[in-house]
Motif scaffolding. Structure first.
Motif, PDB file in Angstrom:
ATOM      1  N   SER A 418       0.826  -1.206   0.000  1.00  0.00           N
ATOM      2  CA  SER A 418       0.000   0.000   0.000  1.00  0.00           C
ATOM      3  C   SER A 418       0.860   1.256   0.000  1.00  0.00           C
ATOM      4  O   SER A 418       2.056   1.218   0.308  1.00  0.00           O
ATOM      5  N   LEU A 419       0.229   2.367  -0.325  1.00  0.00           N
ATOM      6  CA  LEU A 419       0.935   3.651  -0.342  1.00  0.00           C
ATOM      7  C   LEU A 419       1.511   3.969   1.038  1.00  0.00           C
ATOM      8  O   LEU A 419       2.651   4.446   1.144  1.00  0.00           O
ATOM      9  N   VAL A 420       0.744   3.707   2.084  1.00  0.00           N
ATOM     10  CA  VAL A 420       1.227   3.974   3.440  1.00  0.00           C
ATOM     11  C   VAL A 420       2.487   3.163   3.727  1.00  0.00           C
ATOM     12  O   VAL A 420       3.483   3.683   4.249  1.00  0.00           O
ATOM     13  N   GLU A 421       2.465   1.875   3.363  1.00  0.00           N
ATOM     14  CA  GLU A 421       3.627   1.017   3.600  1.00  0.00           C
ATOM     15  C   GLU A 421       4.851   1.528   2.853  1.00  0.00           C
ATOM     16  O   GLU A 421       5.969   1.559   3.383  1.00  0.00           O
ATOM     17  N   VAL A 422       4.647   1.922   1.604  1.00  0.00           N
ATOM     18  CA  VAL A 422       5.760   2.388   0.787  1.00  0.00           C
ATOM     19  C   VAL A 422       6.367   3.663   1.385  1.00  0.00           C
ATOM     20  O   VAL A 422       7.592   3.803   1.490  1.00  0.00           O
ATOM     21  N   VAL A 423       5.514   4.600   1.777  1.00  0.00           N
ATOM     22  CA  VAL A 423       6.014   5.852   2.358  1.00  0.00           C
ATOM     23  C   VAL A 423       6.779   5.573   3.654  1.00  0.00           C
ATOM     24  O   VAL A 423       7.842   6.155   3.906  1.00  0.00           O
ATOM     25  N   LYS A 424       6.263   4.667   4.483  1.00  0.00           N
ATOM     26  CA  LYS A 424       6.926   4.326   5.740  1.00  0.00           C
ATOM     27  C   LYS A 424       8.322   3.746   5.509  1.00  0.00           C
ATOM     28  O   LYS A 424       9.280   4.086   6.212  1.00  0.00           O
ATOM     29  N   LYS A 425       8.439   2.860   4.518  1.00  0.00           N
ATOM     30  CA  LYS A 425       9.701   2.164   4.301  1.00  0.00           C
ATOM     31  C   LYS A 425      10.706   2.995   3.501  1.00  0.00           C
ATOM     32  O   LYS A 425      11.904   2.996   3.779  1.00  0.00           O
ATOM     33  N   VAL A 426      10.225   3.693   2.492  1.00  0.00           N
ATOM     34  CA  VAL A 426      11.124   4.436   1.600  1.00  0.00           C
ATOM     35  C   VAL A 426      11.581   5.748   2.234  1.00  0.00           C
ATOM     36  O   VAL A 426      12.703   6.202   1.992  1.00  0.00           O
ATOM     37  N   LYS A 427      10.698   6.371   3.050  1.00  0.00           N
ATOM     38  CA  LYS A 427      10.992   7.682   3.654  1.00  0.00           C
ATOM     39  C   LYS A 427      11.392   8.690   2.573  1.00  0.00           C
ATOM     40  O   LYS A 427      12.494   9.240   2.576  1.00  0.00           O
ATOM     41  N   PRO A 428      10.492   8.943   1.614  1.00  0.00           N
ATOM     42  CA  PRO A 428      10.849   9.715   0.412  1.00  0.00           C
ATOM     43  C   PRO A 428      11.104  11.192   0.671  1.00  0.00           C
ATOM     44  O   PRO A 428      10.634  11.761   1.656  1.00  0.00           O
ATOM     45  N   ASP A 429      11.839  11.791  -0.268  1.00  0.00           N
ATOM     46  CA  ASP A 429      12.004  13.243  -0.285  1.00  0.00           C
ATOM     47  C   ASP A 429      10.772  13.904  -0.880  1.00  0.00           C
ATOM     48  O   ASP A 429      10.444  15.044  -0.551  1.00  0.00           O
ATOM     49  N   VAL A 430      10.129  13.171  -1.814  1.00  0.00           N
ATOM     50  CA  VAL A 430       8.982  13.715  -2.543  1.00  0.00           C
ATOM     51  C   VAL A 430       7.852  12.693  -2.572  1.00  0.00           C
ATOM     52  O   VAL A 430       8.062  11.527  -2.904  1.00  0.00           O
ATOM     53  N   LEU A 431       6.650  13.144  -2.221  1.00  0.00           N
ATOM     54  CA  LEU A 431       5.432  12.352  -2.395  1.00  0.00           C
ATOM     55  C   LEU A 431       4.639  13.031  -3.498  1.00  0.00           C
ATOM     56  O   LEU A 431       4.149  14.150  -3.334  1.00  0.00           O
ATOM     57  N   LEU A 432       4.552  12.372  -4.635  1.00  0.00           N
ATOM     58  CA  LEU A 432       4.002  12.969  -5.855  1.00  0.00           C
ATOM     59  C   LEU A 432       2.705  12.280  -6.243  1.00  0.00           C
ATOM     60  O   LEU A 432       2.676  11.062  -6.459  1.00  0.00           O
ATOM     61  N   GLY A 433       1.616  13.042  -6.302  1.00  0.00           N
ATOM     62  CA  GLY A 433       0.306  12.480  -6.621  1.00  0.00           C
ATOM     63  C   GLY A 433      -0.210  12.896  -7.977  1.00  0.00           C
ATOM     64  O   GLY A 433      -0.382  14.084  -8.250  1.00  0.00           O
TER      65      GLY A 433
END
Length: 623
Positions: A418-433
């Motif tokens: 899921s998007l939440v899981e990916v954001v948690k693990k990757v810790k991105p500089d940019v979240l692009l929608g």
């Protein structure tokens, strides 16, 4: 049905009148003609002039012109300046909008659109002057987000024809149909098939509103002559069941063509318009993801065309992404180090990913190794979750961004995470929608972004219209914190963070780029629109911002500066076309002359070729 039939007859009659009117004009000069310049010759007088929006000046006709054109007695005696006319119109507009309550985020939006549209119908010069003078306020009315509401209701709002309609029933006739348009020169066409209007889905023939709005911005921002623009609707049916059942719907009430049948219609249209107008530029707008990239690849090396949803959106996003790097206090050359989680794998999302990857690759040395290295900076999530090579039937366009299983397993992720899981693990500089799913960046997703390794994470909620934005600036700043960079596709208000701090809501509006891309292509005479020209446009926009603005979190300039921005972007496109050997010149400026221009001279060349809404001197001459 009798009313519907009479409306269609009226439409045909008006089209014929428009054709007859325009073909009588001997000299179709720009409105930049002034009283001291060569006059415009017209072959009409009296009420015919007053009913022609291209030449009507209303109460601004001088007494000399009133005598010359048989207008004395047909207008009130007080001769007003164009500025007085605009002031009178604005008073009326403000008064009327107070009583209207029928828009989206702006309760008066649709009422404003109606009032402006009526002005457009009767006096084009004044309409564009009002739009240019108030571009920040009225761009959201003539384009996104209000244009989405207009398209949804277009069959009911339709009053007079504007543009051309090519339908599946016109197969075999399009080559002759293009000659029904009365202008001998067309510089810019915006075409849609209505299949994916903004984030509103299939609106069929009603999508013509998007092409009309886009060309209004080409005129206002780029100074393309309004007599040389053409909005086009290609009606191949609709899969919108509500429209299919609506007796008042103005389009073909049959399901959409597909496959080779669909392609044959688009092929015939492209051949027809480029046969009559070989130097026209065609911008594809709001085609569904299924066809957007395919049509771009099919035509881009043959015709002067581009797809704004794929390439324009990508360019504006790249400019914003580069600005976000600078907002972190770093150099643009650090862009290849940015970790980007992309939500949305449609034509816009993949278009942005491809452009960003190419930008990173060029910064890393522009070789095969650099291109592969750049791929590793992206995690693409669609409706089924994180895209990996383990997925069956991956869209070929998204395949280059499918993560290797070994990579995702190492990070504790799986196919379809899921998007939440990916954001948690990757810790991105940019979240692009670019998902067209309103609210996709939930509180849980935004909370996860708080663990970003970036000192200033960026949130790009780019889907249009406003209701489809992945999150609002209020949600982003209140959840993640005041240190973020926020951008959206549609306009939002800045956020008051307290203690005198402002959370800036940047609008990543395609309007920053597509007018300059179109104008630069026109003035360079480029045979095609190359990746390099698009990249030059994006980098010019990114460089336009000053350091002090970026450090405050402001990554896009004010829309009020749009004509100056467009001038700079167009000049960058012209210079790149010259460097790549694509420029063939425009009018008296041939390719060799373009090569001699300095950067400053190129900007001046662009400025001189931008149309301004000034009333021409009209002289009647009998045929």
């Amino acid at each position: 049905m009798s009313n519907f039939s009479s409306q269609l007859r009226l439409s045909s009659s008006l089209i014929k009148r428009l054709k007859d009117r325009m073909t009588t004009i001997q000299s179709r000069r720009s409105f930049t003609t002034t009283e001291g310049s060569r006059p415009t010759i017209v072959h009409k007088r009296s009420l015919d002039i007053l009913h022609d929006p291209w030449f009507n000046k209303g109460t601004a006709f001088s007494m000399t012109e009133r005598d010359r054109l048989d207008l004395r007695g047909l207008l009130p005696p007080n001769v007003m300046s164009s500025q007085q006319q605009i002031e009178r119109f604005m008073v009326d507009l403000k008064r009327l909008e107070v009583h209207a309550r029928d828009g989206p985020s702006d309760p008066n939006a649709l009422a404003k659109w109606r009032i402006l549209n009526r002005l457009h119908d009767r006096n084009e010069t004044m309409y564009y002057q009002v739009l240019i003078d108030n571009i920040e306020e009225y761009a959201p009315i003539v384009y996104t987000p209000t244009v989405g509401l207009v398209c949804q209701n277009y069959s009911g709002l339709f009053r007079r024809p504007r543009g051309m309609y090519f339908s599946a029933e016109d197969r075999g006739e399009m080559m002759s149909m293009v000659y029904n348009w009365p202008a001998d020169q067309v510089d810019m066409i915006v075409v849609t098939d209505g299949s994916r209007i903004l984030g509103l889905g299939d609106l069929g023939v009603q999508g013509i509103g998007i092409a009309i709005g886009k060309l209004d911005l080409y005129v206002a921002a780029a100074g393309i002559n309004p007599q040389r623009v053409l909005p086009v609707m290609i009606d191949v049916g609709t899969n919108n069941e509500n429209l299919l059942k609506n007796p008042l719907y103005l389009g073909l009430q049959e399901h959409r063509l597909d496959g080779e049948e669909y392609l044959s219609v688009i092929d015939e249209f492209m051949e027809a318009v480029f046969t009559r107008w070989p130097h026209v530029i065609v911008q594809f707008e709001d085609f569904q993801s299924k066809w957007a990239l395919k049509l771009l690849q099919r035509y881009r090396n043959t015709y002067r065309m581009f797809n704004d949803d794929v390439q324009g959106t990508a360019g504006v996003a790249i400019a914003g992404l580069l600005g976000a790097v600078r907002a972190q206090g770093r150099l643009m050359i650090d862009f290849p180090k940015q970790k980007i989680v992309l939500a949305g794998a449609g034509s816009a999302g993949i278009g942005v990913a491809n452009a960003a990857r190419k930008t990173m690759s060029r910064m890393l040395g522009n070789n095969e190794s650099a291109f592969e290295s750049a791929r590793n900076q992206f995690w693409v999530v669609d409706a089924m979750g994180l895209i990996t090579e383990a997925r069956n039937n991956i869209d070929p366009d998204a395949l280059p961004f499918a993560r290797k299983l070994k990579e995702v397993t190492h990070q504790g992720l799986t196919e379809g995470a899921s998007l939440v899981e990916v954001v948690k693990k990757v810790k991105p500089d940019v979240l692009l929608g670019l998902s067209a799913v309103g609210g996709l960046f939930s509180e849980e997703v935004l909370e996860a972004l708080k663990d970003s390794t970036s000192t200033r994470p960026a949130i790009f909620a780019m889907s249009n219209p406003t209701t489809n934005a992945e999150c609002t600036p209020q949600q982003a700043f209140s959840t993640v914190g005041g240190h973020i960079v926020y951008a959206s596709g549609s306009p939002f208000q800045d956020v008051d963070l307290g203690n005198g701090q402002i959370g800036h809501s940047n609008q990543g509006n395609n309007m920053y780029l597509f007018p300059g891309i179109g104008l630069g292509t026109l003035l360079s005479g480029a045979r095609v629109i190359s990746d390099g020209m698009l990249q030059a446009a994006a980098e010019c926009l990114a460089a336009y911002m000053k350091e002090e603005e970026l450090l405050k979190g402001v990554i896009y300039p004010s829309i009020s500066s749009i004509r100056d921005i467009t001038k700079e972007v167009a000049a960058a496109v012209v210079r790149e076309a010259v460097v790549e050997g694509l420029a063939e010149g425009y009018r008296s400026m041939d390719a060799r002359e373009l090569q001699k221009l300095t950067q400053e001279e190129t900007i001046e060349y662009v400025k001189k070729n931008m149309w301004d809404p000034v009333y021409p001197t009209l002289v009647y001459k009998q045929e």
